[in-house]
Design a protein around this motif. Structure first.
Motif, PDB file in Angstrom:
ATOM      1  N   LEU A 629       0.842  -1.212   0.000  1.00  0.00           N
ATOM      2  CA  LEU A 629       0.000   0.000   0.000  1.00  0.00           C
ATOM      3  C   LEU A 629       0.871   1.253   0.000  1.00  0.00           C
ATOM      4  O   LEU A 629       0.625   2.211  -0.724  1.00  0.00           O
ATOM      5  N   GLU A 630       1.897   1.220   0.840  1.00  0.00           N
ATOM      6  CA  GLU A 630       2.692   2.446   1.031  1.00  0.00           C
ATOM      7  C   GLU A 630       3.643   2.741  -0.121  1.00  0.00           C
ATOM      8  O   GLU A 630       4.006   3.893  -0.344  1.00  0.00           O
ATOM      9  N   LEU A 631       4.082   1.705  -0.844  1.00  0.00           N
ATOM     10  CA  LEU A 631       5.144   1.907  -1.835  1.00  0.00           C
ATOM     11  C   LEU A 631       4.645   1.935  -3.277  1.00  0.00           C
ATOM     12  O   LEU A 631       5.418   2.169  -4.208  1.00  0.00           O
ATOM     13  N   ALA A 632       3.342   1.680  -3.473  1.00  0.00           N
ATOM     14  CA  ALA A 632       2.817   1.606  -4.845  1.00  0.00           C
ATOM     15  C   ALA A 632       3.046   2.914  -5.602  1.00  0.00           C
ATOM     16  O   ALA A 632       3.347   2.910  -6.801  1.00  0.00           O
ATOM     17  N   ALA A 633       2.935   4.035  -4.879  1.00  0.00           N
ATOM     18  CA  ALA A 633       3.080   5.330  -5.549  1.00  0.00           C
ATOM     19  C   ALA A 633       4.480   5.496  -6.141  1.00  0.00           C
ATOM     20  O   ALA A 633       4.676   6.259  -7.092  1.00  0.00           O
ATOM     21  N   ASP A 634       5.462   4.765  -5.589  1.00  0.00           N
ATOM     22  CA  ASP A 634       6.827   4.818  -6.132  1.00  0.00           C
ATOM     23  C   ASP A 634       7.069   3.696  -7.143  1.00  0.00           C
ATOM     24  O   ASP A 634       8.216   3.381  -7.464  1.00  0.00           O
ATOM     25  N   ASP A 635       6.004   3.068  -7.617  1.00  0.00           N
ATOM     26  CA  ASP A 635       6.095   1.923  -8.529  1.00  0.00           C
ATOM     27  C   ASP A 635       6.917   0.784  -7.932  1.00  0.00           C
ATOM     28  O   ASP A 635       7.666   0.101  -8.621  1.00  0.00           O
ATOM     29  N   VAL A 636       6.792   0.609  -6.627  1.00  0.00           N
ATOM     30  CA  VAL A 636       7.409  -0.555  -5.990  1.00  0.00           C
ATOM     31  C   VAL A 636       6.300  -1.578  -5.758  1.00  0.00           C
ATOM     32  O   VAL A 636       5.289  -1.271  -5.134  1.00  0.00           O
ATOM     33  N   ARG A 637       6.482  -2.763  -6.305  1.00  0.00           N
ATOM     34  CA  ARG A 637       5.483  -3.813  -6.142  1.00  0.00           C
ATOM     35  C   ARG A 637       5.942  -4.770  -5.048  1.00  0.00           C
ATOM     36  O   ARG A 637       7.105  -5.159  -5.025  1.00  0.00           O
ATOM     37  N   VAL A 638       5.019  -5.088  -4.150  1.00  0.00           N
ATOM     38  CA  VAL A 638       5.362  -5.978  -3.033  1.00  0.00           C
ATOM     39  C   VAL A 638       4.420  -7.176  -3.072  1.00  0.00           C
ATOM     40  O   VAL A 638       3.199  -7.008  -2.995  1.00  0.00           O
ATOM     41  N   ASN A 639       4.962  -8.338  -3.238  1.00  0.00           N
ATOM     42  CA  ASN A 639       4.151  -9.543  -3.315  1.00  0.00           C
ATOM     43  C   ASN A 639       4.744 -10.628  -2.433  1.00  0.00           C
ATOM     44  O   ASN A 639       5.846 -10.477  -1.912  1.00  0.00           O
ATOM     45  N   MET A 640       3.978 -11.718  -2.305  1.00  0.00           N
ATOM     46  CA  MET A 640       4.412 -12.798  -1.421  1.00  0.00           C
ATOM     47  C   MET A 640       4.328 -14.138  -2.139  1.00  0.00           C
ATOM     48  O   MET A 640       3.475 -14.322  -3.007  1.00  0.00           O
ATOM     49  N   VAL A 641       5.212 -15.044  -1.758  1.00  0.00           N
ATOM     50  CA  VAL A 641       5.051 -16.431  -2.194  1.00  0.00           C
ATOM     51  C   VAL A 641       4.909 -17.261  -0.924  1.00  0.00           C
ATOM     52  O   VAL A 641       5.563 -16.980   0.086  1.00  0.00           O
ATOM     53  N   ALA A 642       4.021 -18.251  -0.969  1.00  0.00           N
ATOM     54  CA  ALA A 642       3.729 -19.023   0.240  1.00  0.00           C
ATOM     55  C   ALA A 642       3.979 -20.506  -0.011  1.00  0.00           C
ATOM     56  O   ALA A 642       3.080 -21.234  -0.437  1.00  0.00           O
ATOM     57  N   PRO A 643       5.216 -20.952   0.215  1.00  0.00           N
ATOM     58  CA  PRO A 643       5.513 -22.370  -0.029  1.00  0.00           C
ATOM     59  C   PRO A 643       5.106 -23.269   1.131  1.00  0.00           C
ATOM     60  O   PRO A 643       5.053 -22.818   2.282  1.00  0.00           O
ATOM     61  N   ASP A 644       4.824 -24.526   0.795  1.00  0.00           N
ATOM     62  CA  ASP A 644       4.751 -25.548   1.830  1.00  0.00           C
ATOM     63  C   ASP A 644       6.168 -26.121   1.986  1.00  0.00           C
ATOM     64  O   ASP A 644       7.097 -25.645   1.337  1.00  0.00           O
ATOM     65  N   ALA A 645       6.292 -27.141   2.789  1.00  0.00           N
ATOM     66  CA  ALA A 645       7.617 -27.639   3.193  1.00  0.00           C
ATOM     67  C   ALA A 645       8.600 -27.846   2.042  1.00  0.00           C
ATOM     68  O   ALA A 645       8.299 -28.539   1.079  1.00  0.00           O
ATOM     69  N   VAL A 646       9.769 -27.181   2.148  1.00  0.00           N
ATOM     70  CA  VAL A 646      10.899 -27.440   1.248  1.00  0.00           C
ATOM     71  C   VAL A 646      12.020 -27.991   2.129  1.00  0.00           C
ATOM     72  O   VAL A 646      12.501 -27.303   3.016  1.00  0.00           O
ATOM     73  N   PHE A 647      12.404 -29.240   1.873  1.00  0.00           N
ATOM     74  CA  PHE A 647      13.343 -29.903   2.782  1.00  0.00           C
ATOM     75  C   PHE A 647      14.801 -29.637   2.437  1.00  0.00           C
ATOM     76  O   PHE A 647      15.663 -29.683   3.291  1.00  0.00           O
ATOM     77  N   ALA A 648      15.066 -29.415   1.168  1.00  0.00           N
ATOM     78  CA  ALA A 648      16.469 -29.270   0.762  1.00  0.00           C
ATOM     79  C   ALA A 648      16.529 -28.639  -0.615  1.00  0.00           C
ATOM     80  O   ALA A 648      15.533 -28.576  -1.337  1.00  0.00           O
ATOM     81  N   CYS A 649      17.727 -28.154  -0.955  1.00  0.00           N
ATOM     82  CA  CYS A 649      17.984 -27.734  -2.327  1.00  0.00           C
ATOM     83  C   CYS A 649      19.310 -28.393  -2.683  1.00  0.00           C
ATOM     84  O   CYS A 649      20.356 -28.014  -2.155  1.00  0.00           O
ATOM     85  N   GLY A 650      19.266 -29.412  -3.521  1.00  0.00           N
ATOM     86  CA  GLY A 650      20.460 -30.213  -3.769  1.00  0.00           C
ATOM     87  C   GLY A 650      20.891 -30.849  -2.462  1.00  0.00           C
ATOM     88  O   GLY A 650      20.062 -31.412  -1.729  1.00  0.00           O
ATOM     89  N   ASP A 651      22.182 -30.689  -2.106  1.00  0.00           N
ATOM     90  CA  ASP A 651      22.607 -31.298  -0.851  1.00  0.00           C
ATOM     91  C   ASP A 651      22.549 -30.311   0.316  1.00  0.00           C
ATOM     92  O   ASP A 651      23.053 -30.563   1.402  1.00  0.00           O
ATOM     93  N   ARG A 652      21.941 -29.166   0.078  1.00  0.00           N
ATOM     94  CA  ARG A 652      21.823 -28.173   1.155  1.00  0.00           C
ATOM     95  C   ARG A 652      20.500 -28.407   1.888  1.00  0.00           C
ATOM     96  O   ARG A 652      19.421 -28.163   1.344  1.00  0.00           O
ATOM     97  N   ARG A 653      20.578 -28.901   3.139  1.00  0.00           N
ATOM     98  CA  ARG A 653      19.359 -29.203   3.886  1.00  0.00           C
ATOM     99  C   ARG A 653      18.791 -27.920   4.481  1.00  0.00           C
ATOM    100  O   ARG A 653      19.496 -26.971   4.774  1.00  0.00           O
ATOM    101  N   SER A 654      17.490 -27.907   4.675  1.00  0.00           N
ATOM    102  CA  SER A 654      16.826 -26.743   5.248  1.00  0.00           C
ATOM    103  C   SER A 654      17.120 -26.635   6.741  1.00  0.00           C
ATOM    104  O   SER A 654      16.948 -27.605   7.496  1.00  0.00           O
ATOM    105  N   GLY A 655      17.559 -25.449   7.173  1.00  0.00           N
ATOM    106  CA  GLY A 655      17.813 -25.211   8.584  1.00  0.00           C
ATOM    107  C   GLY A 655      16.516 -25.251   9.371  1.00  0.00           C
ATOM    108  O   GLY A 655      16.449 -25.747  10.493  1.00  0.00           O
TER     109      GLY A 655
END
Ligand code: ZN
Length: 725
Positions: A629-655
């Motif tokens: 709401l506050e930043l739209a006037a400056d053409d700043v877009r603010v959005n969200m992504v809502a993932p469910d459980a991500v356990f790892a990326c390659g061999d990097r485990r989720s903390g």
């Protein structure tokens, strides 16, 4: 300048490349690399070399061939296949023509290649073809330009190089130059080199070594002349000027000033696209600020010396005909600094457009003018900002600028006055179709595109992203996704091994496009410092991904208030502080921006015994919505992504899952594989959510596919109870 030739190295090249490419081309490759290794001789694709040899065609006929460096190939790293083989007997016959335009010349070169898939040969190919010597070396050596680009250039060349070196007044590169060089050399058979005013120098020989050693000899004489004259005049070398500040307080001050100026300037240098969703062609800014450069800018009369045309016309496409000079900025008053920079850039654009107007009749058909913004901005006390559409281009502009300053300074110090080419020639060369072709090749496929259609690989070219919590599993996937989309990535996290190894791994695939920045989201000073570090490296930030978060398992009745507050600090306050810092920077840049918060499905469907995480992430999510709401006037877009459980990326485990997993497994009587299967099976699509999926959702927003702000993309395989409503 010393010779770098080593006989055993040369022999190693012959052993390595000779069997497939022949001894001539093997040695040609070796000595071209020696030239390329010396930035005082050639810079980034400048200069060219050739060898004349014999070649056997499919029918067994032996023909005369010339191998010339491909246009744009870099001598520092050239391989035998960086040379284009051409039919030499035919090319020689072109010298009977009285004129040949660029397009026809390129057509003639391309239709007389020995291989159809060969790259386009250098525009100076005919210079090489028309001269008789077997090996020819051509550089744009700094020391030679320091002799020719001055009011008393002719005298300086004579005195420095003697009478056995020809001096050719400036001729536009291409066919005309090839003829002029051939005629001049024919008229003086005793000459062993030819200096091309405002351009460079050629040497030749019957062996690769002869030609190379003559080049070193000739350039060394030029260097000695400049140095001896400087000593006679008692002028200091650039580094000896006063007012070079190195004390820690002064450095902090200059960092503050840089942080104030760079984002504003980066915004002002962005081109306009006319596209409402992606209105700016962003640039990457690199700052040249060595003590020598700062001293040069502070020297008396510096503005007059350095606001002058480039050393050679091949620099034009990187630097434009003139740099912008901005001095006496009122650093204590940010609003005033902005006004001054705006006025200076506006004035530069106006002058550039007037220059276009003055030469409109010379504009080749079908060529669009470049953006009018400067590419090189000199700010005494701070350094020289060099802009380019991507980090590599900005670095090239920076190298060119560094050498340009040194040569102009050397001319001044040795008693000369810098003399560039006239404006008419600058325009012709800036808009020469061949020069455009060079840039277009570099740009091929790099226009912002839609996802898919092959456009993703460069959809975020020229953009800078800052990601918090980058060293975790999701963070790693986001970094990779953004890098693959052409973005530069500042990967931030707490300092330590996970962050270091992330950057090391990504560097292997995306060298020079990722930087690791230590950042503690609970510390406002650390956040400000991290943003400033990215500004110092690349000029600003366009995309911020608040992703850092921690979890805690426990029923509400058992929650420790201290531990709850730790989550509040990281998940809520950390998000607030990062959002606020991003907003401040976006305002300074004034080219809009994007923020994509990594939220969670728990915001919509909280889990029992997960109250601390679910509630603090809900607060972070709500903060992001407020930011939209506050930043739209400056053409700043603010959005969200809502993932469910991500356990790892390659061999990097989720903390996060290291914290949460054991409890969840115990409660459900599952092992790790069973837990992952459980989460997979609970969604409608029966898919395991990955970090790459999260990155794709972020890319959807960051590439501005739809006019959307304040919205959430679930990345969960379909969880009816977590559907936003
Ligand atoms: Zn050249």
């Amino acid at each position: 300048m010393r010779s770098r030739w080593l006989e055993d190295e040369a022999a190693a090249y012959v052993a390595r490349y000779g069997p497939e490419w022949g001894e001539d081309l093997a040695l040609r490759t070796y000595s071209a690399r020696l030239l390329g290794a010396d930035s005082d001789l050639v810079l980034h694709g400048g200069g060219n070399t050739s060898v004349k040899t014999r070649w056997t065609n499919l029918l067994g006929d032996e023909v005369e061939a010339i191998f010339v460096k491909a246009s744009g190939a870099d001598m520092a790293s050239i391989e035998p296949w960086g040379y284009c083989g051409l039919d030499l007997s035919y090319l020689r016959r072109l010298s009977v023509l009285s004129a040949l335009d660029d397009e026809t010349m390129v057509d003639q070169l391309r239709t007389h290649l020995l291989h159809a898939d060969s790259p386009t040969p250098s525009i100076e190919t005919l210079v090489h073809a028309f001269l008789p010597a077997k090996f020819i070396d051509h550089t744009h050596a700094d020391a030679i330009l320091a002799l020719t680009n001055r009011d008393d250039g002719e005298r300086a060349v004579r005195e420095a190089l003697g009478d056995d070196v020809i001096l050719l007044p400036y001729v536009t590169p291409g066919f005309k130059l090839a003829l002029a060089v051939a005629m001049a050399v024919k008229a003086r058979p005793s000459a062993w080199g030819i200096v091309l005013a405002h351009h460079g120098v050629l040497t030749w020989g019957e062996t690769a070594r002869d030609s190379y050693e003559l080049m070193i000899n000739l350039v060394s004489r030029a260097e000695r002349f400049v140095e001896e004259n400087r000593l006679q005049l008692g002028a200091p070398p650039a580094a000896a000027h006063p007012a070079v500040v190195t004390q820690p307080e002064a450095q902090t001050l200059s960092q503050e000033r840089l942080n104030q100026v760079a984002p504003v300037l980066r915004g002002l240098l962005a081109g306009r696209t006319g596209d409402r969703d992606r209105p700016y062609r962003r640039v990457i800014l690199k700052l040249l600020k060595s003590p020598e450069v700062l001293a040069c800018l502070n020297a008396p009369g510096a503005r007059e010396i350095f606001v002058s045309p480039p050393l050679t016309t091949d620099h034009l496409i990187r630097t434009k005909p003139l740099p912008l000079w901005v001095d006496d900025l009122p650093y204590g008053e940010p609003a005033e600094v902005r006004i001054r920079l705006e006025m200076a850039v506006r004035e530069y654009c106006r002058e550039y457009e007037a220059y276009l107007g003055r030469h409109a009749s010379d504009m080749p058909a079908g060529v669009e003018p470049f953006d009018p913004q400067p590419r090189v901005v000199m700010v005494p006390g701070l350094g020289v900002f060099c802009a380019g559409p991507d980090v590599k281009d900005a670095a090239i502009a920076l190298d060119i600028t560094e050498h340009t300053l040194a040569v102009k300074h050397a001319i001044k110090a040795s008693g000369g006055r810098y003399l560039g080419l006239p404006e008419k020639e600058l325009f012709r060369m800036e808009y020469r179709s061949l020069q455009h072709a060079k840039l277009e090749r570099a740009d091929a496929g790099l226009e912002p595109g839609l996802l898919g259609n092959g456009g993703l690989s460069a959809a975020l070219r020229g953009h800078v992203a800052l990601i918090t919590g980058a060293a975790g599993a999701i963070g790693t996937g986001i970094c990779r996704g953004l890098l693959e989309a052409g973005c530069l990535v500042a990967a931030t996290d707490l300092p330590g091994e996970p962050l270091d190894t992330l950057v090391e791994t990504m560097e292997q695939d995306f060298a020079g496009r990722i930087m690791g920045v230590p950042l503690d989201v609970t510390d406002p000073g650390s956040i400000a410092q991290a943003f400033a570090q990215v500004v110092a490296a690349w000029g600003g930030v366009d995309l911020v991904v608040p992703n850092a978060g921690i979890a805690l398992v426990g029923a509400l009745v058992d929650l420790s208030l201290d531990r709850y507050r730790k989550l509040e600090q990281v998940n809520v306050e950390g998000t607030l502080l990062v959002l606020a810092e991003a907003a401040r920077l976006f305002k300074r840049q004034a080219t809009g921006g994007d923020i994509v918060l990594v939220s969670t499905k728990n915001v919509f469907a909280p889990g029992a015994e997960f109250g601390a995480y679910s509630s603090t992430k809900a607060a972070a999510h709500q903060l992001a919505r407020v930011a939209s709401l506050e930043l739209a006037a400056d053409d700043v877009r603010v959005n969200m992504v809502a993932p469910d459980a991500v356990f790892a990326c390659g061999d990097r485990r989720s903390g996060l899952w290291a914290e949460v997993g054991p409890g969840r497994m115990k409660a459900r009587g599952l092992d790790q594989a069973g837990l992952e299967a459980y989460y997979r099976n609970r969604n409608l699509l029966k898919v395991q959510v990955t970090a790459a999926h999260v990155a794709n959702a972020i890319l959807f927003f960051a590439t501005r596919q739809t006019p959307t702000t304040g919205a959430t993309i679930p990345v969960d395989g379909g969880l009816p109870d977590a559907t936003p409503r």
